[in-house]
Design a protein around this motif. Structure first.
Motif, short mmCIF file in Angstrom:
data_model
loop_
_atom_site.label_atom_id
_atom_site.label_comp_id
_atom_site.label_asym_id
_atom_site.label_seq_id
_atom_site.Cartn_x
_atom_site.Cartn_y
_atom_site.Cartn_z
N SER A 8 27.63 -19.25 37.92
CA SER A 8 26.63 -20.30 38.15
C SER A 8 26.31 -20.95 36.82
N TRP A 9 25.81 -22.15 36.89
CA TRP A 9 25.42 -22.87 35.67
C TRP A 9 24.02 -23.40 35.83
N PRO A 10 23.19 -23.23 34.80
CA PRO A 10 23.50 -22.66 33.48
C PRO A 10 23.66 -21.14 33.51
N LEU A 11 24.47 -20.64 32.59
CA LEU A 11 24.72 -19.20 32.49
C LEU A 11 23.59 -18.58 31.68
N LEU A 12 22.71 -17.87 32.36
CA LEU A 12 21.48 -17.40 31.72
C LEU A 12 21.53 -15.94 31.28
N THR A 13 22.67 -15.27 31.51
CA THR A 13 22.82 -13.88 31.08
C THR A 13 24.12 -13.74 30.30
N THR A 14 24.05 -13.22 29.08
CA THR A 14 25.24 -13.02 28.26
C THR A 14 25.87 -11.67 28.59
N PRO A 15 27.11 -11.41 28.15
CA PRO A 15 27.76 -10.13 28.46
C PRO A 15 26.98 -8.91 28.00
N ASP A 16 26.18 -9.05 26.93
CA ASP A 16 25.41 -7.89 26.45
C ASP A 16 24.07 -7.76 27.17
N GLY A 17 23.84 -8.61 28.18
CA GLY A 17 22.62 -8.50 28.97
C GLY A 17 21.46 -9.34 28.49
N THR A 18 21.66 -10.14 27.44
CA THR A 18 20.58 -10.99 26.93
C THR A 18 20.21 -12.04 27.96
N GLN A 19 18.92 -12.17 28.22
CA GLN A 19 18.42 -13.13 29.19
C GLN A 19 17.82 -14.34 28.49
N THR A 20 18.00 -15.50 29.08
CA THR A 20 17.40 -16.71 28.56
C THR A 20 16.94 -17.57 29.72
N GLN A 21 16.36 -18.73 29.43
CA GLN A 21 15.91 -19.66 30.45
C GLN A 21 16.58 -21.01 30.26
N ALA A 22 16.70 -21.75 31.33
CA ALA A 22 17.30 -23.08 31.25
C ALA A 22 16.23 -24.10 30.88
N MET A 23 16.62 -25.06 30.04
CA MET A 23 15.71 -26.13 29.66
C MET A 23 15.73 -27.20 30.75
N GLY A 24 14.61 -27.44 31.37
CA GLY A 24 14.52 -28.43 32.44
C GLY A 24 14.53 -29.85 31.89
N TRP A 25 14.73 -30.80 32.79
CA TRP A 25 14.81 -32.20 32.35
C TRP A 25 13.44 -32.86 32.25
N GLY A 26 12.43 -32.27 32.85
CA GLY A 26 11.10 -32.84 32.77
C GLY A 26 10.42 -32.54 31.43
N GLY A 27 9.26 -33.08 31.22
CA GLY A 27 8.52 -32.81 29.99
C GLY A 27 9.12 -33.51 28.79
N LEU A 28 9.32 -32.77 27.70
CA LEU A 28 9.78 -33.35 26.45
C LEU A 28 11.12 -34.09 26.56
N PRO A 29 12.15 -33.52 27.24
CA PRO A 29 13.41 -34.29 27.37
C PRO A 29 13.22 -35.64 28.06
N LEU A 30 12.40 -35.68 29.09
CA LEU A 30 12.14 -36.93 29.79
C LEU A 30 11.38 -37.91 28.89
N TYR A 31 10.39 -37.39 28.17
CA TYR A 31 9.64 -38.25 27.26
C TYR A 31 10.57 -38.85 26.19
N ASN A 32 11.47 -38.03 25.67
CA ASN A 32 12.40 -38.50 24.66
C ASN A 32 13.36 -39.55 25.22
N MET A 52 11.11 -19.49 25.35
CA MET A 52 12.13 -19.43 26.40
C MET A 52 13.27 -18.48 26.07
N GLY A 53 13.38 -18.06 24.83
CA GLY A 53 14.50 -17.20 24.44
C GLY A 53 15.82 -17.94 24.43
N LEU A 54 15.77 -19.27 24.38
CA LEU A 54 16.99 -20.09 24.35
C LEU A 54 17.35 -20.34 22.89
#
Length: 291
Positions: free
Chosen positions: A137-161, A216-218
């Motif tokens: 699935s995409w985005p890939l939020l888990t690395t092979p070593d088990g590290t978890q992260t979050q996806a950056m959404g399009w709302g908020g700062l990206p939309l403002y930019n 977000m751990g990204l």
């Protein structure tokens, strides 16, 4: 009959290319070491990167000063102007190819590598050997070593930019129109507003990066998703920085009375570059943030 030959100015030998090459070398070494030293206490990579950026800025302003001086001295002919236009056109084309490579890497990861790792195209055994229970699935939020992260959404700062950059293209267009109509005050105001919008974009992107890292751990270590996210947005941010510097130089020239409605290719070149940066961001916003 006597034929008239147009004067063609041949610039003197310049040391600026080698200065730029040294700056780019320091940036490449510094950026590589900085990434490798993220999980350590070493800081040499960061200092080398900053030194490379300083050299590049020194080269940009020095080279600009040389070219501006030659232009003000009326050393350039129509053929030289055509050479500048061709050079800027090829430069922007090279930038298109630069970003095409990174968008291609993103497309490959999303449509080929990740599905293949998940067992697509009869690769179920490969899936079990390399990464059992992997879900493609995409985005890939888990690395092979088990590290978890979050996806950056399009709302908020990206939309403002996105709104900010679109607005900056409009204000720069108005500045260009004002220049062609010899409205110097309007030109100064619209160009100054464009620069402020560019600085606002960079500020919000820095805030976005801080939010991604701290909450977000990204990070760059967040697998293929983190890598592609920071490569695309980071290189674009670098281009916005260069574009803002370009526009700032143009504003200083405008304040000194440079450019006329019939002779202002430097302004036009800056406009081309800025609009290109805006188009790249629109593609980036769609493929990195939305889809």
């Amino acid at each position: 009959m006597t034929s008239k030959h147009e004067h063609y100015y041949v610039p003197a030998q310049s040391g600026w290319p080698i200065v730029g090459a040294i700056g780019l070398f320091l940036i490449a070494i510094g950026a590589g070491n900085y990434v490798l030293q993220l999980d350590t206490d070493k800081t040499s990579g960061g200092y080398t990167l900053i030194a490379g950026l300083a050299v590049i800025l020194y080269m940009i302003f020095g080279w600009f000063r040389t070219v501006i001086g030659e232009s003000i001295a009326n050393l350039y002919s129509k053929q030289m102007d055509r050479s500048f236009r061709q050079g800027m056109s090829w430069f922007i084309f090279s930038e298109v190819m630069f970003f095409a490579a990174f968008f291609g890497a993103l497309l490959y990861a999303r449509t080929i590598a990740v599905p293949w790792l998940g067992g697509a195209s009869n690769n179920a055994m490969t899936n079990e050997v390399l990464w059992p229970a992997f879900e493609a699935s995409w985005p890939l939020l888990t690395t092979p070593d088990g590290t978890q992260t979050q996806a950056m959404g399009w709302g908020g700062l990206p939309l403002y930019n996105t709104i900010i950059l679109l607005a900056s293209s409009v204000t720069l267009h108005f500045a260009h129109v004002s220049l062609e109509k010899s409205k110097r005050t309007a030109l100064t105001l619209w160009l100054g507003l464009t620069i402020l919008l560019g600085l606002g974009f960079l500020y919000l992107q820095a805030a976005e990066y801080a939010h991604a890292y701290e909450e977000m751990g990204l990070t760059l270590s967040s697998g293929i998703y983190g890598n592609t996210f920071y490569l695309l947005t980071g290189f674009h941010g670098m281009h916005v920085t260069l574009g803002t510097i370009f526009l700032l130089v143009l504003l200083l020239r405008v304040l000194k009375g440079h450019f006329t409605p019939d002779k202002h290719f430097a302004f036009q070149a800056g406009s081309w570059y800025w609009h290109f940066v805006d188009v790249v961001w629109l593609c980036l916003f769609v493929f990195v943030y939305v889809l």
